[in-house]
Design a protein around this motif. Structure first.
Motif, PDB file in Angstrom:
ATOM      1  N   GLN A 153       0.833  -1.208   0.000  1.00 12.01           N
ATOM      2  CA  GLN A 153       0.000   0.000   0.000  1.00 12.01           C
ATOM      3  C   GLN A 153       0.866   1.255   0.000  1.00 12.01           C
ATOM      4  O   GLN A 153       0.584   2.212  -0.729  1.00 12.01           O
ATOM      5  N   SER A 154       1.920   1.281   0.811  1.00 13.22           N
ATOM      6  CA  SER A 154       2.825   2.432   0.839  1.00 13.22           C
ATOM      7  C   SER A 154       3.497   2.611  -0.513  1.00 13.22           C
ATOM      8  O   SER A 154       3.666   3.746  -0.987  1.00 13.22           O
ATOM      9  N   CYS A 201       0.935   4.194  -2.829  1.00 14.81           N
ATOM     10  CA  CYS A 201       0.628   5.589  -2.521  1.00 14.81           C
ATOM     11  C   CYS A 201       1.795   6.526  -2.809  1.00 14.81           C
ATOM     12  O   CYS A 201       1.593   7.676  -3.221  1.00 14.81           O
ATOM     13  N   ASN A 202       3.018   6.051  -2.600  1.00 19.85           N
ATOM     14  CA  ASN A 202       4.182   6.912  -2.782  1.00 19.85           C
ATOM     15  C   ASN A 202       4.646   7.003  -4.232  1.00 19.85           C
ATOM     16  O   ASN A 202       5.439   7.885  -4.578  1.00 19.85           O
ATOM     17  N   SER A 237      -5.704   2.917  -2.818  1.00 19.49           N
ATOM     18  CA  SER A 237      -5.857   4.358  -3.064  1.00 19.49           C
ATOM     19  C   SER A 237      -6.685   5.036  -1.978  1.00 19.49           C
ATOM     20  O   SER A 237      -6.522   6.232  -1.721  1.00 19.49           O
ATOM     21  N   CYS A 260      -4.340   6.354   1.197  1.00 15.86           N
ATOM     22  CA  CYS A 260      -3.124   7.143   0.973  1.00 15.86           C
ATOM     23  C   CYS A 260      -2.969   8.297   1.962  1.00 15.86           C
ATOM     24  O   CYS A 260      -1.898   8.920   2.016  1.00 15.86           O
TER      25      CYS A 260
END
Length: 224
Positions: free
Chosen positions: A36-37, A40-41, A151, A154
């Protein structure tokens, strides 16, 4: 290619493209990153096939030329990024693994990979620390996360617990403990959970299981 901009992109702390890349014997070190990171990044998250590789030099004003590796890809799915991302044909990375250059160890024969990268001047850059995983090795929950749920989280922050004791400092953080025992960071939180906001309490994020029910129907609806 603008060397100053590339320096800002590929900077993993010790990456100094304008000063002969620092110590070529230094090892690349990557911090744990939850899928997930990574999503998002990143500027861009795609599913693609590696189809070729070449080497090119980056001219700098001082010192010797810096070599970059350019991977040719065929994009099959865009999870994050503009429509133009579908037309991206190349991934750029430092040639030296010691400064976090990515070396593709898989095949160039059609296997699909999920790739999270950064855009600069319409070029897509990756490093050894980028999230690059074979599609077949992702869990159903991770595939759902890429398509639907990552998403939504985030504005949440996943904090990797690398040693005990560890804690979070705000309600928007989720503590990631997969690596405490194995150091592999591929446990239940990475494979089945996402750090998502709670609708009943603004600002609060918690680990939530990603249901894979209905994901097949969603894929059919999108193809239709």
């Amino acid at each position: 290619m603008d060397s100053a901009k590339v320096c800002g992109f590929l900077a993993a702390g010790c990456l100094l493209l304008l000063t002969l890349l620092g110590d070529p014997t230094a090892a690349c070190s990557c911090a744990p990153r939850h899928p997930q990171s990574a999503y998002c990044n990143a500027d861009v998250v795609i599913r693609a096939k590696f189809v070729g590789v070449s080497k090119q030099s980056l001219n700098v004003s001082i010192g010797e030329p810096v070599w970059m590796v350019r991977y040719e890809i065929k994009t099959t799915k865009v999870y994050k990024g503009s429509e133009q991302v579908q037309d991206v044909r190349f991934l750029h990375t430092p040639a030296m693994e010691s400064i976090c250059g990515y070396k593709h160890k898989g095949s160039f024969k059609g296997e699909e990979y999920v790739i999270a990268g950064m855009l600069e001047d319409e070029s897509l850059y990756i490093t050894a620390c980028s999230f690059i995983q074979p599609w077949t090795e992702l869990s159903p929950a991770q595939r759902r996360g890429l398509s639907l749920d990552y998403s939504k989280g985030c504005n949440c922050t996943i904090m990797a617990c690398t040693s005990m004791p560890c804690s979070v400092s705000s309600d928007s953080q989720c503590l990631w403990t997969d690596g405490i025992m194995s150091q592999l960071w591929e446990g239940a939180q990475a494979k089945r959970l996402a750090c998502l906001p709670r609708s009943e309490k603004p600002g609060l994020c918690t680990w939530q299981a990603l249901s894979t029910q209905g994901l097949g129907s969603l894929r059919k609806a999108r193809r239709g």
